[in-house]
Write a protein that holds these residues in place. Structure first.
Motif, short mmCIF file in Angstrom:
data_model
loop_
_atom_site.label_atom_id
_atom_site.label_comp_id
_atom_site.label_asym_id
_atom_site.label_seq_id
_atom_site.Cartn_x
_atom_site.Cartn_y
_atom_site.Cartn_z
N GLY A 1 -9.15 -1.11 -2.51
CA GLY A 1 -7.57 -1.50 -2.91
C GLY A 1 -7.33 -0.53 -3.19
N SER B 1 0.72 3.96 -2.95
CA SER B 1 0.23 5.04 -2.80
C SER B 1 0.84 6.05 -3.22
N PRO C 1 -5.38 -2.41 5.43
CA PRO C 1 -4.85 -1.17 5.39
C PRO C 1 -5.62 0.17 5.75
N TYR D 1 0.98 -1.69 0.18
CA TYR D 1 0.01 -0.16 0.41
C TYR D 1 0.67 1.03 -0.15
N VAL E 1 -4.09 -1.44 -5.24
CA VAL E 1 -3.15 -2.92 -4.63
C VAL E 1 -4.83 -3.97 -4.91
N ASN F 1 -6.65 5.97 2.24
CA ASN F 1 -5.99 6.75 2.72
C ASN F 1 -6.58 8.69 3.73
N PRO G 1 -5.91 3.78 -2.60
CA PRO G 1 -5.06 3.97 -1.53
C PRO G 1 -5.63 4.84 -1.25
#
Lengths: 272, 272
Positions: free
Chosen positions: B111, A151, B144, A147, A157, B117, B113
């Motif tokens: 999946g 990023s 994640p 990850y 992913v 985030n 990011p």
């Protein structure tokens, strides 16, 4: 947005670029966002570019023309990488990491988001110029590094499972031989998780003989995918031969002595 | 470092702060780094603070005195959170997500990011003022989001395993009843993974009845730890009763119809 002074614009643009790596941002986006002339925006970008490059944070590429804009490519400098390697080495060489059977306890290191992010930045630097669609890893310990890498590369992913969950839908499974235990195991990937013919970067936390990574490569063949790169955080040099030849490793374990608890760590191929 | 102009200093300080959330940075660090007077640094910080707060990126707190410095607390604004919820809702409501048995396919969303985030930033906002030592999750899909949350909170992550690996050393295992399948499962955590009496934030991707999270809470009791918060990305409202009462969810599934493939999504408790 209200008209911003240069000083405020610089702060704003810096954070905007840092959070949008590997994305082409048309200058008009900034010009409209800050109600500023494109010429001012270009001057701002020149300042940001200089600081980013001096700090080794990455590159700003400006593409001219109607379809042009600015793209931030995160990088890590050689000296910063060496600093992180030194930290990794110090941590890995702590004698209490050696578990029965010569295994090495690494979960605490993989549990440090700062370290994981820096390792991801290193992989993003190593594979910045590859044509990539997706980062792939197998559960569990490689996931955070995958990850972090994704990023910085602005990629999705996909996670290969060691079982076959109902929540993945129909899946492709393969058997593989884990090099360290010589045991036959199964891994699977949901059909809809990966588009056929994707360009894939494989990331994992540890590689001994390379059986698990070879398994992922075999699995990818079922999806007609192309492996564009392999990155492993730590490789073990305690094997006669790796199944995989072309890979980027950050650190290399040359010996783990279960009796003396002594561990030796060398730089990985990333530093070659 | 060479003396920087204000414009370069602002770019440098912005990236420095963004990568070091929840860390107290003495002003002397900046003063020495840029060979500048503390008064200039304070003026720079005032500019950065204003932009960060206007953009809803977070807060800059300046603590005066000898042990003082500046601390960046990442946040996400209400309006940005609502924008992300809208994106989540649109994605979740795609009819082809419904799998046999009424399960929902979410791996593609987990999946991404960027999305992960932003969800991490939301949890970091919700739990910013809790006294926390560590973020905990159970493999696989919550990992994640747990890392994203931990990154913004500057905390380590521990991962509870569904098996008991040799690479974890001695471990504590418990049995728990997964609420959805009513099956008895095992989860385990390495003894050295978590210090006794830690303050823990539990993060997971999905909660139906809450059996898995209750399992983590039971496991934490073995470590004399205190659960300071529970965050789940998506909760299902298709249960009579949750085992867990106090939690923060981002989105709530009110119905998944395996026949019509219709899915309804509401805001989670985060927005209450």
């Amino acid at each position: 947005m209200k008209k911003l002074k240069r000083s405020a614009r610089l702060v704003e643009m810096t954070q905007y670029l840092l959070f949008r790596p590997h994305s082409l941002i048309p200058l008009t986006v900034f010009a409209e966002r800050y109600a500023s002339a494109k010429s001012s925006i270009s001057e701002d970008l020149a300042i940001i570019k200089e600081v980013f490059e001096e700090e080794g944070l990455g590159e700003l590429h400006t593409l001219a023309g109607a379809a042009g804009g600015v793209k931030f490519t995160p990088r890590i400098s050689k000296s910063a990488s060496l600093g992180i390697l030194e930290d990794i080495r110090k941590q890995l060489e702590q004698p209490d990491r050696v578990l029965p059977g010569g295994y090495l306890y690494m979960s605490d290191m993989l549990g440090q988001p700062n370290l994981v992010n820096e390792v991801g930045r290193m992989f993003a630097t190593a594979f910045a110029n590859k044509p990539l669609d997706v980062v792939m890893t197998v559960e569990t310990k490689g996931i955070p590094i995958a990850y972090a890498t994704a990023s910085f590369l602005n990629l999705p992913v996909v996670i290969v499972r060691r079982d076959n969950r109902v929540t993945e839908g129909s899946a492709v499974s393969i058997n593989y031989v884990s090099g360290s235990t010589k045991r036959i195991s199964t891994m699977s990937l949901g059909r809809r998780a990966l588009r056929e013919q994707s360009n894939v970067l494989i990331i994992d936390d540890f590689m001994r003989a390379g059986g698990t990574i070879q398994g992922m490569i075999d699995l990818l063949r079922e999806f007609h995918a192309t492996v564009q790169g392999v990155g492993v955080f730590v490789e073990s040099a305690e094997v006669d031969e790796h199944l995989i030849e072309d890979y980027v490793s950050i650190a290399k374990l040359t010996s783990v002595d279960p009796k003396t608890k002594q561990i030796s760590v060398l730089p990985g191929t990333y530093f070659a």
